[in-house]
Design a protein around this motif. Structure first.
Motif, PDB file in Angstrom:
ATOM      1  N   MET A 153      30.201   9.783 -38.397  1.00 24.18           N
ATOM      2  CA  MET A 153      30.203   8.671 -37.346  1.00 24.18           C
ATOM      3  C   MET A 153      28.660   8.704 -37.008  1.00 24.18           C
ATOM      4  O   MET A 153      28.072   7.873 -36.827  1.00 24.18           O
ATOM      5  CB  MET A 153      30.663   8.561 -36.492  1.00 24.18           C
ATOM      6  CG  MET A 153      30.608   8.281 -34.563  1.00 24.18           C
ATOM      7  SD  MET A 153      31.317   6.124 -35.572  1.00 24.18           S
ATOM      8  CE  MET A 153      32.674   7.059 -35.412  1.00 24.18           C
ATOM      9  N   ASP A 154      28.026   8.944 -37.140  1.00 21.87           N
ATOM     10  CA  ASP A 154      26.738   9.360 -36.596  1.00 21.87           C
ATOM     11  C   ASP A 154      25.436   8.674 -38.003  1.00 21.87           C
ATOM     12  O   ASP A 154      24.730   7.920 -38.370  1.00 21.87           O
ATOM     13  CB  ASP A 154      25.867  10.796 -36.418  1.00 21.87           C
ATOM     14  CG  ASP A 154      26.042  11.158 -35.285  1.00 21.87           C
ATOM     15  OD1 ASP A 154      26.778   9.849 -33.760  1.00 21.87           O
ATOM     16  OD2 ASP A 154      25.939  12.370 -34.672  1.00 21.87           O
ATOM     17  N   LEU A 155      26.150   8.696 -39.041  1.00 20.59           N
ATOM     18  CA  LEU A 155      25.602   8.309 -40.550  1.00 20.59           C
ATOM     19  C   LEU A 155      25.636   7.230 -40.661  1.00 20.59           C
ATOM     20  O   LEU A 155      24.722   6.449 -41.188  1.00 20.59           O
ATOM     21  CB  LEU A 155      26.009   9.613 -41.220  1.00 20.59           C
ATOM     22  CG  LEU A 155      25.509   9.559 -43.017  1.00 20.59           C
ATOM     23  CD1 LEU A 155      24.109  10.148 -42.428  1.00 20.59           C
ATOM     24  CD2 LEU A 155      25.910  10.374 -43.987  1.00 20.59           C
TER      25      LEU A 155
ATOM     26  N   PRO B 227      35.915  12.065 -39.669  1.00 19.58           N
ATOM     27  CA  PRO B 227      34.472  11.359 -39.220  1.00 19.58           C
ATOM     28  C   PRO B 227      33.610  11.833 -37.807  1.00 19.58           C
ATOM     29  O   PRO B 227      32.451  11.950 -38.380  1.00 19.58           O
ATOM     30  CB  PRO B 227      34.602  10.236 -39.019  1.00 19.58           C
ATOM     31  CG  PRO B 227      35.804   9.729 -39.426  1.00 19.58           C
ATOM     32  CD  PRO B 227      36.778  11.269 -38.194  1.00 19.58           C
ATOM     33  N   PHE B 228      33.864  12.522 -36.911  1.00 18.05           N
ATOM     34  CA  PHE B 228      33.157  13.420 -35.577  1.00 18.05           C
ATOM     35  C   PHE B 228      32.653  14.770 -36.462  1.00 18.05           C
ATOM     36  O   PHE B 228      32.488  15.355 -35.255  1.00 18.05           O
ATOM     37  CB  PHE B 228      34.328  13.641 -34.163  1.00 18.05           C
ATOM     38  CG  PHE B 228      34.150  12.337 -34.195  1.00 18.05           C
ATOM     39  CD1 PHE B 228      33.627  11.454 -33.526  1.00 18.05           C
ATOM     40  CD2 PHE B 228      35.348  11.514 -34.684  1.00 18.05           C
ATOM     41  CE1 PHE B 228      33.529  10.247 -32.241  1.00 18.05           C
ATOM     42  CE2 PHE B 228      36.249  10.197 -33.507  1.00 18.05           C
ATOM     43  CZ  PHE B 228      34.960   9.317 -33.260  1.00 18.05           C
TER      44      PHE B 228
ATOM     45  N   ALA C   2      37.467   7.290 -43.136  1.00 20.27           N
ATOM     46  CA  ALA C   2      36.226   6.315 -43.097  1.00 20.27           C
ATOM     47  C   ALA C   2      36.098   5.782 -41.221  1.00 20.27           C
ATOM     48  O   ALA C   2      37.019   6.200 -40.495  1.00 20.27           O
ATOM     49  CB  ALA C   2      37.094   5.242 -43.797  1.00 20.27           C
ATOM     50  N   VAL C   3      34.904   5.122 -41.393  1.00 19.78           N
ATOM     51  CA  VAL C   3      34.922   4.385 -40.137  1.00 19.78           C
ATOM     52  C   VAL C   3      34.254   3.094 -40.253  1.00 19.78           C
ATOM     53  O   VAL C   3      33.858   2.729 -41.446  1.00 19.78           O
ATOM     54  CB  VAL C   3      33.774   5.334 -39.692  1.00 19.78           C
ATOM     55  CG1 VAL C   3      33.049   4.661 -38.631  1.00 19.78           C
ATOM     56  CG2 VAL C   3      33.754   6.728 -38.935  1.00 19.78           C
ATOM     57  N   VAL C   4      34.821   2.236 -39.470  1.00 15.88           N
ATOM     58  CA  VAL C   4      34.192   1.166 -39.487  1.00 15.88           C
ATOM     59  C   VAL C   4      33.369   0.445 -38.273  1.00 15.88           C
ATOM     60  O   VAL C   4      33.909   0.598 -36.883  1.00 15.88           O
ATOM     61  CB  VAL C   4      35.482  -0.142 -40.057  1.00 15.88           C
ATOM     62  CG1 VAL C   4      35.367  -1.413 -40.261  1.00 15.88           C
ATOM     63  CG2 VAL C   4      35.611  -0.003 -41.390  1.00 15.88           C
ATOM     64  N   LEU C   5      32.250  -0.026 -38.058  1.00 17.29           N
ATOM     65  CA  LEU C   5      31.748  -0.379 -37.052  1.00 17.29           C
ATOM     66  C   LEU C   5      31.147  -2.208 -37.243  1.00 17.29           C
ATOM     67  O   LEU C   5      31.229  -2.206 -38.186  1.00 17.29           O
ATOM     68  CB  LEU C   5      30.176   0.165 -36.818  1.00 17.29           C
ATOM     69  CG  LEU C   5      29.978   1.203 -37.448  1.00 17.29           C
ATOM     70  CD1 LEU C   5      29.150   1.917 -36.956  1.00 17.29           C
ATOM     71  CD2 LEU C   5      30.690   2.443 -36.381  1.00 17.29           C
ATOM     72  N   ASP C   6      31.354  -2.523 -36.618  1.00 11.17           N
ATOM     73  CA  ASP C   6      31.107  -3.965 -36.217  1.00 11.17           C
ATOM     74  C   ASP C   6      30.080  -4.562 -34.812  1.00 11.17           C
ATOM     75  O   ASP C   6      30.174  -4.344 -34.141  1.00 11.17           O
ATOM     76  CB  ASP C   6      32.714  -4.732 -35.568  1.00 11.17           C
ATOM     77  CG  ASP C   6      32.464  -6.308 -35.174  1.00 11.17           C
ATOM     78  OD1 ASP C   6      31.508  -6.691 -35.710  1.00 11.17           O
ATOM     79  OD2 ASP C   6      33.785  -7.146 -35.123  1.00 11.17           O
TER      80      ASP C   6
ATOM     81  N   LYS D  99      21.110  14.144 -30.165  1.00 11.41           N
ATOM     82  CA  LYS D  99      21.052  14.819 -31.814  1.00 11.41           C
ATOM     83  C   LYS D  99      21.932  14.592 -32.481  1.00 11.41           C
ATOM     84  O   LYS D  99      23.038  14.725 -32.200  1.00 11.41           O
ATOM     85  CB  LYS D  99      20.886  16.786 -31.447  1.00 11.41           C
ATOM     86  CG  LYS D  99      20.370  17.137 -32.671  1.00 11.41           C
ATOM     87  CD  LYS D  99      20.248  18.887 -31.789  1.00 11.41           C
ATOM     88  CE  LYS D  99      19.915  20.152 -33.357  1.00 11.41           C
ATOM     89  NZ  LYS D  99      19.827  21.288 -32.721  1.00 11.41           N
ATOM     90  N   ARG D 100      21.391  14.615 -33.627  1.00  6.41           N
ATOM     91  CA  ARG D 100      22.280  13.646 -34.698  1.00  6.41           C
ATOM     92  C   ARG D 100      22.553  15.019 -35.597  1.00  6.41           C
ATOM     93  O   ARG D 100      23.608  15.336 -36.542  1.00  6.41           O
ATOM     94  CB  ARG D 100      22.135  12.328 -36.012  1.00  6.41           C
ATOM     95  CG  ARG D 100      22.176  10.765 -34.888  1.00  6.41           C
ATOM     96  CD  ARG D 100      22.375   9.787 -35.145  1.00  6.41           C
ATOM     97  NE  ARG D 100      21.720   8.965 -34.101  1.00  6.41           N
ATOM     98  CZ  ARG D 100      20.752   8.202 -33.812  1.00  6.41           C
ATOM     99  NH1 ARG D 100      20.090   9.122 -33.752  1.00  6.41           N
ATOM    100  NH2 ARG D 100      21.213   7.784 -32.177  1.00  6.41           N
ATOM    101  N   LEU D 101      21.430  15.290 -36.400  1.00  2.00           N
ATOM    102  CA  LEU D 101      21.321  16.171 -37.732  1.00  2.00           C
ATOM    103  C   LEU D 101      21.174  17.071 -37.073  1.00  2.00           C
ATOM    104  O   LEU D 101      19.714  17.531 -36.763  1.00  2.00           O
ATOM    105  CB  LEU D 101      20.078  15.378 -38.991  1.00  2.00           C
ATOM    106  CG  LEU D 101      19.563  16.326 -40.200  1.00  2.00           C
ATOM    107  CD1 LEU D 101      20.849  16.022 -40.564  1.00  2.00           C
ATOM    108  CD2 LEU D 101      17.989  15.277 -40.653  1.00  2.00           C
ATOM    109  N   PHE D 102      21.552  18.337 -38.062  1.00  2.00           N
ATOM    110  CA  PHE D 102      21.461  19.682 -37.190  1.00  2.00           C
ATOM    111  C   PHE D 102      21.485  20.107 -38.422  1.00  2.00           C
ATOM    112  O   PHE D 102      21.318  20.197 -39.738  1.00  2.00           O
ATOM    113  CB  PHE D 102      22.945  20.143 -37.004  1.00  2.00           C
ATOM    114  CG  PHE D 102      23.107  19.897 -35.277  1.00  2.00           C
ATOM    115  CD1 PHE D 102      23.260  20.139 -34.507  1.00  2.00           C
ATOM    116  CD2 PHE D 102      23.810  18.240 -35.280  1.00  2.00           C
ATOM    117  CE1 PHE D 102      23.092  19.372 -32.748  1.00  2.00           C
ATOM    118  CE2 PHE D 102      24.306  17.823 -34.355  1.00  2.00           C
ATOM    119  CZ  PHE D 102      23.943  18.689 -33.053  1.00  2.00           C
TER     120      PHE D 102
END
Length: 692
Positions: free
Chosen positions: A448-450, A337-338, A310-314, A425-428
């Motif tokens: 993370m990018d998503l 996540p990476f 999981a990832v939490v962004l603020d 570049k996020r999507l490969f």
């Protein structure tokens, strides 16, 4: 007088005293140079690497590279003032007055040693104890002379503050524990900024004879030395009489504690990708606790090799405040996540947003959920059913595949991929080729990018850089989507069906995704200033015995995390009102329906009008639930929990979730899943069936 003149005549000096003086000076210079050259600073350089949370808590660490010790660099301000006072009172009273060596203490120690006939006291200052750690000297008078030179040198060259911090970092505390920070965590299970007098006394005494004074091996010796330090502290005014007496009764530790390593996967990832021994992050320990609690809950239910990440962004600070790398380190020690994995259907909202932005689509535009063939590829929905005509908004909340491909056709796969990859570049893609399958998860992207893409929706189309490290340089923000298109998608996702633990959380805008063969199940969404991404994965890419799905499994974890974040307090995202036809119910005539001759347009869409998916209903007075439908042609067949009937009603035998499908003579179909309660006060039932 004549004799003195003779002795100190220039001729006599040249013949005797001067050579001796020069020889002595040369010998002294050699001794000083040799002593200084013995100093080896590798103990400091090879110390442990530590990853810190924003409040200074240890998230993860590595042992020292020279001897596998817990050797955490310790700063003066990180240590209890009481401990520092006690340490100086006991070990180096004149630390701030002398130049590295207290010669009065040395004379006193030498006198005691001569009187006893052996070395019983060293008279060493903190600087002298530091150089002894750096050189590994044994106790001899010659080495003591070298330590005098070395202590003066490091004090003059580096300053008292640095010398003190080196002591706090290198002092031995038993076993492979070195330095005050590691010692406090191992012996007391807390950081050294707050110590009781007894704890401070133990850490003051331990370096004198670490293995002899260890309380887990020689409790009586530990008590004796603690009391000796406390008495010294009282005599020198560090403790008053009442506190000294009370502290004599305090308990002391009898075992070493393990240092927190729950974020070990994150620490490993950061250490591999960022230089530096000590690295500070913006991770919030309170958020981490919520994630780790969710990890424990997950593994209480599932023990089949799947892991939760999981990832939490603020958005209030544009920081990454929580990362769960792997819920079970026995299964995976990667920081998942990476890692790039299939997003399943989680990219669909961005295809809709781009079509909205380009004026090719409206949330009320009619799309077509019909079977079509793309070359040799015939995509289907998650349920293998088709709904016929459906609005864009409803198609997105239901995560239908065929309408999503229809939307992607409005902009083209290459345009979609380039928009997602703008900035970085996020999507490969496999073979770097963009085709229609990308909208169903054929590419790969990290969680993370998503999650940052979903945070962009929460910020009305502005892509912000979310920092993990405290010294990380912020990258400039840029607009990825128009405010109108981002807000339209965000609002649509607020109407998506909720899992049982999120029914009342209407403020959450979220989407799920399930990859092929149920290897990855995802849920991502935003609530106020928080954006959270959750993934359930089989790290080895194997399909599980249990088929995980985004709605059935990842969504409950997502909402559970949001419930936890609510307890910390969220900051409401203040969003300006936007005037746009995308946010109105009225559909422009030109966008009323996507029509192309090559498409098969269904004029008689079959649809269940009541109940709707996600409803909670009561049977009527006769205990029956009636299904109302419209459209279709010919005879309509009903299936209730896989049992077919020609009746448009059924009598529920129990409370819980029911799945109803309808099918007409021409193959049109629709399906809903809803909850039946037999009592208005009841809210129990079975788990909802899997959805994408």
């Amino acid at each position: 007088m004549r004799i003195l003149k003779t002795l100190f005549s220039r001729k006599m000096l040249l013949r005797g005293w001067l050579p001796l003086t020069l020889a002595g000076a040369g010998l002294l210079a050699w001794f000083i140079h040799d002593s200084i050259s013995e100093l080896d600073y590798r103990m400091i350089e090879q110390r442990s690497r530590v990853l810190y949370a924003r409040d200074g808590a240890v998230l993860g660490y590595s042992l020292s590279s020279d001897n596998d010790s817990y050797r955490f660099y310790t700063k003066e301000e990180e240590v209890s003032p009481l401990y520092l006072k006690m340490l100086l009172a006991s070990e180096d009273r004149n630390f701030y007055q002398h130049s590295g060596v207290d010669f009065l203490s040395l004379v006193r120690a030498l006198s005691d040693n001569v009187a006893s006939g052996r070395i019983t006291s060293g008279g060493s200052t903190l600087a002298m104890q530091v150089v002894k750690r750096l050189t590994g000297h044994k106790r001899t008078y010659v080495n003591k002379l070298k330590e005098i030179v070395q202590a003066i040198y490091i004090t003059r060259k580096f300053g008292r503050k640095q010398v003190l911090e080196w002591y706090l970092t290198l002092a031995p505390f038993g076993g492979n524990v070195e330095g005050v920070k590691a010692a406090s965590l191992r012996w007391f299970n807390h950081l050294p900024d707050k110590m009781t007098p007894a704890e401070a006394a133990l850490l003051t005494a331990l370096p004198r004879a670490p293995e002899h004074i260890r309380p887990d091996r020689n409790y009586q010796a530990a008590v004796y030395y603690i009391n000796d330090v406390l008495k010294s502290a009282y005599n020198r005014g560090v403790l008053d009489n009442d506190l000294w007496r009370a502290t004599l009764e305090d308990d002391i530790p009898v075992r070493l504690h393990a240092i927190n390593q729950e974020a070990r996967t994150l620490a490993t990832y950061v250490f591999q990708n960022h230089p530096g021994t000590d690295i500070e992050t913006w991770v919030d320990p309170k958020v981490q606790k919520i994630l780790h609690n969710e990890a424990r809950n997950f593994h209480e239910i599932h023990q089949d090799g799947a892991v939760l990440s999981a990832v939490v962004l603020d958005a209030a600070t544009h920081r990454i405040t929580g990362i769960l790398g792997s819920s079970d380190l026995r299964i995976s020690q990667m920081c998942l996540p990476f890692a790039r994995r299939s997003p399943g259907s989680a990219l669909k909202p961005f295809a809709y947003a781009l079509a909205f932005q380009n004026g090719r689509l409206h949330p009320g535009t009619i799309l077509h959920d019909n079977s079509r063939i793309y070359g040799y590829w015939k995509p289907s929905n998650f349920t293998n059913l088709f709904t016929g005509k459906i609005t864009a908004a409803r198609a997105l909340t239901m995560s239908l595949n065929l309408p999503a491909i229809e939307v992607l056709e409005l902009t083209g796969p290459s345009y979609f991929v380039n928009a997602v990859n703008r900035g970085q570049k996020r999507l490969f893609l496999k073979d770097n080729t963009a085709d229609y399958s990308v909208i169903l998860g054929s590419g790969s992207i990290s969680l993370m990018d998503l999650t940052e893409l979903y945070a962009m929706l929460n910020e009305d189309g502005v892509m912000e850089h979310y920092a993990l490290l405290r010294d990380e340089a912020g990258e400039p923000a840029y607009r990825m989507l128009s405010r109108e298109s981002a807000r339209a998608v965000f609002n649509i996702l607020k109407t998506a069906r909720r899992p049982p633990n999120g029914i009342h959380m209407t403020e959450v805008s979220y989407k799920t995704g399930t990859s092929g063969k149920f290897v990855d199940a995802l849920a991502l969404g935003s609530m106020d200033n928080y954006t959270v991404g959750v993934a359930i994965r089989f790290p080895g890419n194997r399909a599980g015995y249990y088929q995980y799905s985004g709605f059935q499994d990842a969504a409950p974890a997502l909402f559970s995390i949001f419930n936890g974040l609510k307890t910390l307090g969220t900051e409401t995202m203040v969003k300006d009102d936007i005037e746009s036809e995308l946010l109105r119910d009225a559909v422009p005539e030109a966008l009323r329906e996507i029509v192309e001759e090559k498409k098969v347009i269904d004029k008689k869409t079959l649809r269940i009008d009541f109940p709707a998916s996600g409803d909670t209903i009561l049977p009527d007075g006769s205990g029956l639930v009636f299904i109302r439908h419209s459209g279709g042609s010919g005879k309509v067949y009903f299936t209730v929990n896989n049992e077919q009937t020609e009746q448009n009603y059924f009598k529920p035998e129990h409370e819980g979730y029911y799945s109803v499908s309808i099918l007409d003579d021409e193959g049109r179909s629709d399906r809903v899943t809803f909850k039946v309660v037999l009592d208005e006060e009841s809210d129990n039932g079975n788990e909802a069936p899997p959805e994408n």
